[in-house]
Design a protein around this motif. Structure first.
Motif, short mmCIF file in Angstrom:
data_model
loop_
_atom_site.label_atom_id
_atom_site.label_comp_id
_atom_site.label_asym_id
_atom_site.label_seq_id
_atom_site.Cartn_x
_atom_site.Cartn_y
_atom_site.Cartn_z
N GLN A 154 0.82 -1.20 0.00
CA GLN A 154 0.00 0.00 0.00
C GLN A 154 0.86 1.26 0.00
OE1 GLN A 154 -2.58 0.45 3.40
NE2 GLN A 154 -4.00 1.75 2.27
N LYS A 155 1.94 1.23 0.78
CA LYS A 155 2.84 2.39 0.82
C LYS A 155 3.59 2.55 -0.50
CE LYS A 155 3.73 1.94 5.83
NZ LYS A 155 3.11 3.21 6.23
N ILE A 159 4.80 5.28 -5.15
CA ILE A 159 5.88 5.51 -6.11
C ILE A 159 5.85 4.49 -7.25
CG2 ILE A 159 7.39 6.69 -4.48
CD1 ILE A 159 8.89 4.10 -4.03
N GLY A 160 4.75 3.77 -7.35
CA GLY A 160 4.56 2.86 -8.48
C GLY A 160 5.37 1.58 -8.44
N TRP A 161 5.76 1.13 -7.25
CA TRP A 161 6.54 -0.10 -7.12
C TRP A 161 5.63 -1.26 -6.71
CZ3 TRP A 161 11.68 1.32 -4.11
CH2 TRP A 161 12.50 2.08 -4.96
N ILE A 178 11.73 -5.56 -4.96
CA ILE A 178 10.80 -4.91 -5.88
C ILE A 178 10.87 -5.58 -7.25
CG2 ILE A 178 10.11 -2.72 -6.91
CD1 ILE A 178 9.83 -2.92 -3.82
N LEU A 179 9.72 -5.76 -7.88
CA LEU A 179 9.65 -6.36 -9.21
C LEU A 179 10.45 -5.52 -10.20
CD1 LEU A 179 8.36 -8.55 -11.05
CD2 LEU A 179 6.46 -6.93 -11.40
N PRO A 203 11.14 10.77 -4.67
CA PRO A 203 10.89 11.57 -5.88
C PRO A 203 11.97 12.61 -6.16
CG PRO A 203 8.89 11.34 -4.60
CD PRO A 203 10.00 10.84 -3.73
N ASP A 204 12.74 13.04 -5.14
CA ASP A 204 13.76 14.07 -5.33
C ASP A 204 15.14 13.49 -5.67
OD1 ASP A 204 11.89 16.04 -4.74
OD2 ASP A 204 12.27 15.89 -2.58
#
Length: 241
Positions: A154-155, A159-161, A178-179, A203-204
Motif C-alpha cells: 500500500q505504501k 511511487i509505483g513499485w 521490488i519487481l 521523488p527528489d
C-alpha cells in the motif's frame, strides 16, 4: 366424560407406541443399508476429482448409519487443496460432500502457497502460481508476513513499485524485493517513520541514483544508504538529500 378421556389417552398412547416401534424397526433396517454413491455439491477448480474419489470410494458399501462422517471429513481436509469439508447423509443411500478449496494469494518460499487467511499449504503443482508474490520467513508467522505485505505494498503504490518478494530474516529485518527493481532493507525500530521518510525523499533523487540503485538501506536513524549496481554506495542523510 372421564371414560372418553381415558379411551382417547389410551388410543393416543397406542399410536405413539406404534410410531416408536416403527421408527426402531425402520432404523434397524436402515442401519443395514449400504452407501451406494456420493455426490459433490460444487465444481472443483484446483482439486483433482480423482483424489476425492480415492478418499470416498472405500466408504461405498459401508453402513449408511454407522459410517463415521467426521473421519471422512478429516480425510478430505488432508488433501492439499481442501480448506474445509462437510459430509452429510442423504437418505436413502447417499453421502453429500461439500468442499471449500484453498484460496491462494501468495507463494511461500519455493514449495508452498499462502491462503487469504495467512495459512500455508503445500500443493503438488505450483506452476500456475509462479507470478505470485513470494513470502519467506518463519512459517508460524505466515499470517504476519501476509499482513506486512499488504502494508508495504500500500505504501509503495505511492511511487509505483510492486513487491516481488518479501523476506523476514531471523533477526527481524525486512527485505522487500521490488519487481524489476531494487531491494529495500528495513528494521523494526521506528519502522513507519523510516519508510515514510524514504517515500518522501525518493521523488527528489537524481535519475542516476534511481537507475543504478540496487539496495536502499533504510535502517539509519538520520537517512538511508544506497548501494549502487556498480558496487558504489552513497549515504543520504536528512541534511544532504
Amino acid at each position: 366424560m372421564k371414560g372418553r378421556r381415558f379411551l382417547w389417552m389410551s388410543g393416543l398412547g397406542l399410536v405413539l407406541f406404534g410410531i416408536a416401534i416403527w421408527l426402531l424397526f425402520h432404523q434397524e433396517l436402515s442401519s443395514k443399508r449400504p452407501i451406494e454413491e456420493f455426490h459433490l455439491s460444487m465444481e472443483l477448480k484446483e482439486l483433482d476429482r480423482a483424489q476425492v474419489d480415492e478418499v470416498l470410494e472405500p466408504y461405498l458399501g459401508k453402513s449408511f448409519w454407522d459410517v463415521e462422517l467426521n473421519k471422512i471429513q478429516a480425510d478430505l481436509v488432508r488433501l492439499d487443496w481442501v480448506s474445509q469439508a462437510v459430509v452429510k447423509r442423504s437418505w436413502p443411500d447417499q453421502l453429500k460432500i461439500s468442499i471449500v478449496e484453498q484460496n491462494p494469494v501468495a507463494r511461500w518460499g519455493n514449495d508452498g502457497l499462502v491462503n487469504h487467511k495467512g495459512e500455508v499449504f503445500f500443493p503438488n503443482n505450483l506452476q500456475r502460481f509462479e507470478h505470485f508474490v513470494r513470502l519467506e520467513g518463519r512459517i508460524e508467522n505466515s499470517a504476519g508476513l501476509l499482513a506486512k505485505l499488504a502494508e508495504f505494498q500500500q505504501k509503495l503504490n505511492e511511487i509505483g513499485w510492486t513487491v516481488e518478494r518479501l523476506q523476514e530474516t531471523a533477526n527481524g529485518v525486512w527485505e522487500i524485493h521490488i519487481l524489476d527493481g531494487p531491494t529495500l532493507i528495513l528494521d523494526q525500530q521506528d519502522q513507519h517513520h523510516k519508510f515514510q521518510r524514504f517515500l518522501a525523499a525518493y521523488p527528489d533523487l537524481k535519475n542516476g541514483f534511481r537507475k543504478s540503485a540496487q539496495v536502499y538501506d533504510l535502517r539509519y536513524s538520520n537517512g538511508f544508504a544506497i548501494k549502487l549496481k556498480e558496487a558504489k554506495a552513497s549515504t543520504l542523510s536528512d541534511n544532504n538529500r
